[in-house]
Write a protein that holds these residues in place. Sequence first.
Motif, mmCIF file in Angstrom:
data_model
loop_
_atom_site.group_PDB
_atom_site.id
_atom_site.type_symbol
_atom_site.label_atom_id
_atom_site.label_comp_id
_atom_site.label_asym_id
_atom_site.label_seq_id
_atom_site.Cartn_x
_atom_site.Cartn_y
_atom_site.Cartn_z
ATOM 1 N N LYS A 1 -6.453 3.598 -10.859
ATOM 2 C CA LYS A 1 -6.972 4.813 -11.087
ATOM 3 C C LYS A 1 -7.913 4.941 -12.519
ATOM 4 O O LYS A 1 -7.830 4.084 -13.403
ATOM 5 N N SER B 1 10.606 3.836 -12.747
ATOM 6 C CA SER B 1 9.688 4.271 -12.038
ATOM 7 C C SER B 1 8.565 5.129 -13.010
ATOM 8 O O SER B 1 7.684 5.158 -12.752
ATOM 9 N N ALA C 1 -2.473 -0.764 -7.010
ATOM 10 C CA ALA C 1 -3.021 0.434 -7.210
ATOM 11 C C ALA C 1 -3.992 0.516 -8.447
ATOM 12 O O ALA C 1 -3.746 -0.333 -9.346
ATOM 13 N N ASN D 1 0.789 7.610 -10.443
ATOM 14 C CA ASN D 1 0.349 8.666 -10.926
ATOM 15 C C ASN D 1 0.087 8.603 -12.526
ATOM 16 O O ASN D 1 1.011 7.782 -12.956
ATOM 17 N N SER E 1 0.879 -1.215 -0.175
ATOM 18 C CA SER E 1 -0.052 0.139 -0.143
ATOM 19 C C SER E 1 0.921 1.113 0.140
ATOM 20 O O SER E 1 0.215 2.386 -0.163
ATOM 21 N N ASP E 2 2.168 1.104 0.007
ATOM 22 C CA ASP E 2 2.904 2.360 0.273
ATOM 23 C C ASP E 2 3.474 2.821 -1.329
ATOM 24 O O ASP E 2 3.921 3.808 -1.524
ATOM 25 N N TYR E 3 2.884 2.182 -2.220
ATOM 26 C CA TYR E 3 3.062 2.487 -3.618
ATOM 27 C C TYR E 3 2.472 3.892 -4.006
ATOM 28 O O TYR E 3 1.136 4.233 -3.471
ATOM 29 N N SER E 4 3.180 4.750 -4.842
ATOM 30 C CA SER E 4 2.608 5.792 -5.509
ATOM 31 C C SER E 4 2.225 5.842 -6.666
ATOM 32 O O SER E 4 3.334 5.486 -7.494
ATOM 33 N N SER F 1 6.231 4.870 -7.708
ATOM 34 C CA SER F 1 7.149 4.721 -6.696
ATOM 35 C C SER F 1 6.851 4.027 -5.601
ATOM 36 O O SER F 1 5.336 4.207 -5.140
ATOM 37 N N ASN F 2 7.899 3.564 -5.000
ATOM 38 C CA ASN F 2 8.025 2.817 -3.825
ATOM 39 C C ASN F 2 9.201 2.340 -3.212
ATOM 40 O O ASN F 2 10.086 2.099 -4.064
#
Length: 111
Positions: free
Chosen positions: A103, A75, A101, A28, A23-26, A43-44
Amino acid sequence: YVNDFWEYNPDTITTAFSHPAISDYSFNIFPNPISNDMFLSVSNPLLSFGKQGILTLANVKGKIVLSQSVELLNSEFSVPVAGLKPGIYWCSIHVDGKTIASKKVVIMKTK
């Protein structure tokens, strides 16, 4: 519970060398709406391990219209989407069989 080297905790994933939770993945996506190429930034701290992932794009009915392997060590990467019909899609990244993730993206008609 503890089983050999793995310790289960719903909030973190811990091994003998310890790493952050999925869950720490960003994640976009840009631009959004998209007309030609979709650019992604992931990113992670796990990226230092060079994880492989699967990127999927599903339409609103849940049908996967695009699936490709991605090297999460890079990344930032792009995915061509000009061949897809305009509409709303869900872009997801999966690592080790788990969705890390998702989106919503909008694909517009190219001019």
